[in-house]
Scaffold this motif. Structure first.
Motif, PDB file in Angstrom:
ATOM      1  N   CYS A  63      28.425  -4.760 142.359  1.00  0.00           N
ATOM      2  CA  CYS A  63      27.697  -4.566 143.426  1.00  0.00           C
ATOM      3  C   CYS A  63      28.039  -5.773 144.321  1.00  0.00           C
ATOM      4  N   MET A  64      27.804  -5.759 145.419  1.00  0.00           N
ATOM      5  CA  MET A  64      28.186  -6.848 146.764  1.00  0.00           C
ATOM      6  C   MET A  64      26.703  -7.403 147.097  1.00  0.00           C
ATOM      7  N   TRP A  65      26.527  -8.366 147.195  1.00  0.00           N
ATOM      8  CA  TRP A  65      25.229  -9.273 147.638  1.00  0.00           C
ATOM      9  C   TRP A  65      25.716 -10.008 148.746  1.00  0.00           C
ATOM     10  N   THR A  66      24.911 -10.150 149.949  1.00  0.00           N
ATOM     11  CA  THR A  66      24.868 -11.405 150.730  1.00  0.00           C
ATOM     12  C   THR A  66      23.593 -12.002 150.735  1.00  0.00           C
ATOM     13  N   LEU A  67      23.842 -13.198 150.335  1.00  0.00           N
ATOM     14  CA  LEU A  67      22.547 -14.244 150.184  1.00  0.00           C
ATOM     15  C   LEU A  67      22.272 -14.590 151.668  1.00  0.00           C
ATOM     16  N   PRO A  68      20.825 -14.948 151.882  1.00  0.00           N
ATOM     17  CA  PRO A  68      20.346 -15.693 153.048  1.00  0.00           C
ATOM     18  C   PRO A  68      20.952 -16.929 153.437  1.00  0.00           C
ATOM     19  N   GLU A  69      21.121 -17.291 154.592  1.00  0.00           N
ATOM     20  CA  GLU A  69      21.647 -18.733 154.844  1.00  0.00           C
ATOM     21  C   GLU A  69      20.723 -19.813 154.282  1.00  0.00           C
ATOM     22  N   GLY A  70      21.753 -20.526 153.905  1.00  0.00           N
ATOM     23  CA  GLY A  70      21.222 -21.898 153.169  1.00  0.00           C
ATOM     24  C   GLY A  70      20.834 -21.742 151.696  1.00  0.00           C
ATOM     25  N   ASP A  71      20.986 -20.358 151.127  1.00  0.00           N
ATOM     26  CA  ASP A  71      20.727 -19.940 149.817  1.00  0.00           C
ATOM     27  C   ASP A  71      22.084 -19.704 149.182  1.00  0.00           C
ATOM     28  N   SER A  72      22.378 -20.356 148.118  1.00  0.00           N
ATOM     29  CA  SER A  72      23.762 -20.110 147.102  1.00  0.00           C
ATOM     30  C   SER A  72      23.407 -19.484 145.758  1.00  0.00           C
ATOM     31  N   ASP A  73      22.137 -19.223 145.223  1.00  0.00           N
ATOM     32  CA  ASP A  73      21.755 -19.203 143.996  1.00  0.00           C
ATOM     33  C   ASP A  73      21.500 -17.746 143.662  1.00  0.00           C
ATOM     34  N   PHE A  74      22.928 -17.261 143.354  1.00  0.00           N
ATOM     35  CA  PHE A  74      23.151 -16.011 142.964  1.00  0.00           C
ATOM     36  C   PHE A  74      22.957 -15.920 141.171  1.00  0.00           C
ATOM     37  N   SER A  75      23.047 -17.007 140.527  1.00  0.00           N
ATOM     38  CA  SER A  75      22.647 -16.933 139.141  1.00  0.00           C
ATOM     39  C   SER A  75      21.416 -16.825 138.752  1.00  0.00           C
ATOM     40  N   THR A  76      20.613 -17.321 139.417  1.00  0.00           N
ATOM     41  CA  THR A  76      19.187 -17.283 138.973  1.00  0.00           C
ATOM     42  C   THR A  76      18.747 -15.840 139.491  1.00  0.00           C
ATOM     43  N   ARG A  77      19.130 -15.227 140.383  1.00  0.00           N
ATOM     44  CA  ARG A  77      18.839 -14.021 140.632  1.00  0.00           C
ATOM     45  C   ARG A  77      19.419 -13.010 139.501  1.00  0.00           C
ATOM     46  N   TRP A  78      20.452 -13.411 139.131  1.00  0.00           N
ATOM     47  CA  TRP A  78      21.186 -12.361 138.051  1.00  0.00           C
ATOM     48  C   TRP A  78      20.159 -12.613 136.581  1.00  0.00           C
ATOM     49  N   ASN A  79      19.915 -13.938 136.137  1.00  0.00           N
ATOM     50  CA  ASN A  79      19.119 -14.192 135.311  1.00  0.00           C
ATOM     51  C   ASN A  79      17.931 -13.510 135.332  1.00  0.00           C
ATOM     52  N   LEU A  80      17.000 -13.448 136.350  1.00  0.00           N
ATOM     53  CA  LEU A  80      15.803 -12.674 136.505  1.00  0.00           C
ATOM     54  C   LEU A  80      15.955 -11.463 136.587  1.00  0.00           C
ATOM     55  N   LEU A  81      16.948 -10.815 137.088  1.00  0.00           N
ATOM     56  CA  LEU A  81      17.162  -9.341 137.072  1.00  0.00           C
ATOM     57  C   LEU A  81      17.674  -9.074 135.484  1.00  0.00           C
ATOM     58  N   LYS A  82      18.325  -9.504 134.878  1.00  0.00           N
ATOM     59  CA  LYS A  82      18.803  -9.009 133.509  1.00  0.00           C
ATOM     60  C   LYS A  82      17.556  -9.264 132.713  1.00  0.00           C
ATOM     61  N   GLY A  83      16.924 -10.337 132.816  1.00  0.00           N
ATOM     62  CA  GLY A  83      15.643 -10.476 132.172  1.00  0.00           C
ATOM     63  C   GLY A  83      14.568  -9.495 132.311  1.00  0.00           C
ATOM     64  N   HIS A  84      14.295  -9.299 133.334  1.00  0.00           N
ATOM     65  CA  HIS A  84      13.191  -8.235 133.785  1.00  0.00           C
ATOM     66  C   HIS A  84      13.590  -6.943 133.147  1.00  0.00           C
ATOM     67  N   PHE A  85      14.838  -6.503 133.514  1.00  0.00           N
ATOM     68  CA  PHE A  85      15.243  -5.164 132.830  1.00  0.00           C
ATOM     69  C   PHE A  85      15.173  -5.490 131.369  1.00  0.00           C
ATOM     70  N   SER A  86      15.493  -6.446 130.621  1.00  0.00           N
ATOM     71  CA  SER A  86      15.631  -6.232 129.294  1.00  0.00           C
ATOM     72  C   SER A  86      14.108  -6.118 128.629  1.00  0.00           C
ATOM     73  N   ARG A  87      13.365  -7.203 129.278  1.00  0.00           N
ATOM     74  CA  ARG A  87      11.773  -7.076 128.664  1.00  0.00           C
ATOM     75  C   ARG A  87      11.041  -5.815 128.927  1.00  0.00           C
ATOM     76  N   SER A  88      11.764  -4.948 129.884  1.00  0.00           N
ATOM     77  CA  SER A  88      11.074  -3.692 130.136  1.00  0.00           C
ATOM     78  C   SER A  88      11.470  -2.521 129.110  1.00  0.00           C
ATOM     79  N   LEU A  89      12.680  -2.769 128.226  1.00  0.00           N
ATOM     80  CA  LEU A  89      13.169  -1.849 127.331  1.00  0.00           C
ATOM     81  C   LEU A  89      12.469  -2.051 125.872  1.00  0.00           C
ATOM     82  N   GLU A  90      12.300  -1.427 125.238  1.00  0.00           N
ATOM     83  CA  GLU A  90      12.118  -1.289 123.752  1.00  0.00           C
ATOM     84  C   GLU A  90      12.951  -2.248 123.060  1.00  0.00           C
TER      85      GLU A  90
END
Length: 176
Positions: A63-90
């Protein structure tokens, strides 16, 4: 062991490759596509960003993302996304000792590959690569046949024709 450092540029656009830990589970992401979409919505509500292009394959996504002006934190986003997905699976996946000791699941590879988009040509090449990927991996004969892609949004917007990519060759360095 050298320490891995990522580049963080506020407001930049980024190309990512994210892979499941056990690539033999050939359909994990597609079998759980609704859960993956929910994980993206969950993160975007808390840490907004624009998804410029995306393709979900059975065992990885680009995927390609564009972050908001002044925001560079894609790592937190991936951490949250992976975590949310993982916790939703058996639970039940194979978990190696180092992950188990940290209380981690074994759904995703720990790292992801990122590339900062440098200009419009780079942006266009990576969007093309994302949309061509299901054909590259032999899942479909035509880009338009793959349902888990932003390609269809690009067709509706008039950026691509429905038959785009029949003779494409989009070999980029992408972390696969």
């Amino acid at each position: 062991m050298s320490e891995y450092h990522r580049l963080y540029i506020p407001g930049a656009s980024w190309f990512f490759t994210v892979v499941v830990a056990d690539r033999k589970k050939r359909s994990l992401l597609l079998d759980n596509i609704a859960t993956l979409r929910q994980a993206f919505r969950y993160v975007k509500q808390r840490h907004p960003f624009n998804i410029d292009a995306v393709v979900v394959l059975p065992d990885h996504l680009h995927c390609m993302w564009t972050l908001p002006e002044g925001d560079s934190d894609f790592s937190t986003r991936w951490n949250l996304l992976k975590g949310h997905f993982s916790r939703s699976l058996e639970e039940g996946e194979r978990v190696i000792n180092s992950r188990s000791k940290r209380g981690e699941r074994g759904i995703w590879q720990r790292r992801f590959w990122e590339h900062m988009i440098r200009d419009q040509v780079d942006f266009n090449q990576h969007v093309d690569y994302i949309h061509w990927n299901p054909v590259k991996h032999g899942y479909v004969a035509k880009v338009s046949d793959w349902p888990y892609s932003s390609f269809h949004r690009y067709v509706k917007a008039g950026i691509y024709s429905e038959n785009w990519g029949h003779a494409g060759d989009f070999e980029l360095e992408t972390g696969e």
